[in-house]
Design an enzyme around this catalytic site. Structure first.
Site: not given
Length: 311
Positions: A159, A79, A19-20, A237, A217, A61, A147
């Site tokens: 996404d 992804k 982690s940062r 999912t 959804y 990435h 996002r």
């Protein structure tokens, strides 16, 4: 992902978490009995680490995949793995040159329900395929969610769009090309929040895709054939303890198939491990990345022509 890694004790050892924020790394590492790293660089350069899982936003990435590959590490990245097609080609070339695994995190495709779908298609359960459709979308995210941040690769295209695009190629093959697309740009959010695309192959079978950060959804795909229809109701999912439903409709009636629960996180990690030793497996993963990035680039190019804005 961490439970999946820890479950595969004969395949992996969870070596550390970076982690940062050193305090965050220490707290998380203590929870999972591994070593904390106070920076990403420190973990990338660790000599006793063979592979890295990179769950950072897409916009980060390229930098960290480049560094990981330069350090000789196999990489599993979430992804979408690349912001653009050029970046995808570059990281694939780097991985291939060093015989390193580079895998994009569409773990849904390793769930066994999709093998049932393929078996039903092969058996002729719906006859010759006439059309494919898929949608993945969810209600608006909280304001400030990463996002929505274009600097981090935000927007629905990088996404939610990736799932139905990947499902098209995974189920139907590499021949499908993007012919049309639409993207909606939300001015206040500052990025694309929903869209659609149409793909087709050379024999005239089409694939209609929808994706959204601003919808009821949706998490499904549907295959319509000459004599029937097959729907996967929880395609992307399913929880490891869920029996996702496959619905087969024909003139004889409707058959509901309760697919067995499965852990696609574990299955994805097994695929990643197998690819370390097998060049053909690595090449298949490279090909998936290149095809996926090509399709997303085409949706972006075509979709920007139809972009609308809203305050």
């Amino acid at each position: 992902m961490i439970p999946a890694i820890r479950q595969l004790v004969t395949h992996f050892e969870l070596a550390g978490i970076a982690s940062r924020d050193g305090a965050k790394a220490a707290a998380f590492a203590a929870q999972f009995a591994c070593k904390p790293y106070g920076s990403y660089d420190e973990l990338v350069e660790a000599s006793d680490v063979d592979a890295l899982y990179i769950p950072l936003p897409t916009g980060l990435h390229k930098k960290w995949i480049d560094r990981a590959l330069a350090a000789g590490k196999h990489v599993y990245a979430e992804k979408s793995i690349a912001l653009c097609e050029a970046d995808a080609r570059d990281i694939v070339a780097r991985a291939r040159a060093q015989s390193l695994v580079l895998m994009e995190g569409f773990m849904f495709q390793y769930h066994s329900q999709h093998q049932q779908v393929k078996a039903l298609l092969a058996s002729g359960a719906i006859g010759e395929l006439r059309h494919f459709s898929s949608s993945f979308g969810f209600p608006p995210l909280p304001d400030g969610d990463f996002r929505y941040d274009n600097a981090l690769g935000g927007g629905v295209l990088m996404d939610a769009a990736g799932y139905p695009v990947r499902a098209t190629h995974f189920l139907l093959g590499d021949e499908f090309e993007v012919l049309a697309a639409a993207l909606f740009h939300h001015q206040t959010k500052g990025t694309q929040t929903y869209g659609s695309a149409f793909l087709a192959n050379h024999v005239g079978v089409g694939a209609s895709l929808a994706f959204s950060f601003d919808s009821f959804y949706q998490c499904r795909y549907e295959l319509v054939g000459q004599v029937g229809k097959l729907t996967a109701e929880r395609a992307f999912t399913p929880r490891p303890d869920l029996s996702p439903r496959l619905v087969l409709e024909t003139t004889a009636g409707t058959r509901v198939i309760e697919a067995a629960p499965d852990n696609h996180f574990v299955k994805a990690m097994l695929k990643f491990h197998a690819s370390i030793e097998r060049a053909d497996e690595r090449e298949a993963l490279y090909g998936e990345i290149l095809l996926q990035s090509k399709s997303l680039a085409a949706i972006k190019q075509l979709g920007l022509r139809t972009t609308e804005t809203v305050q």
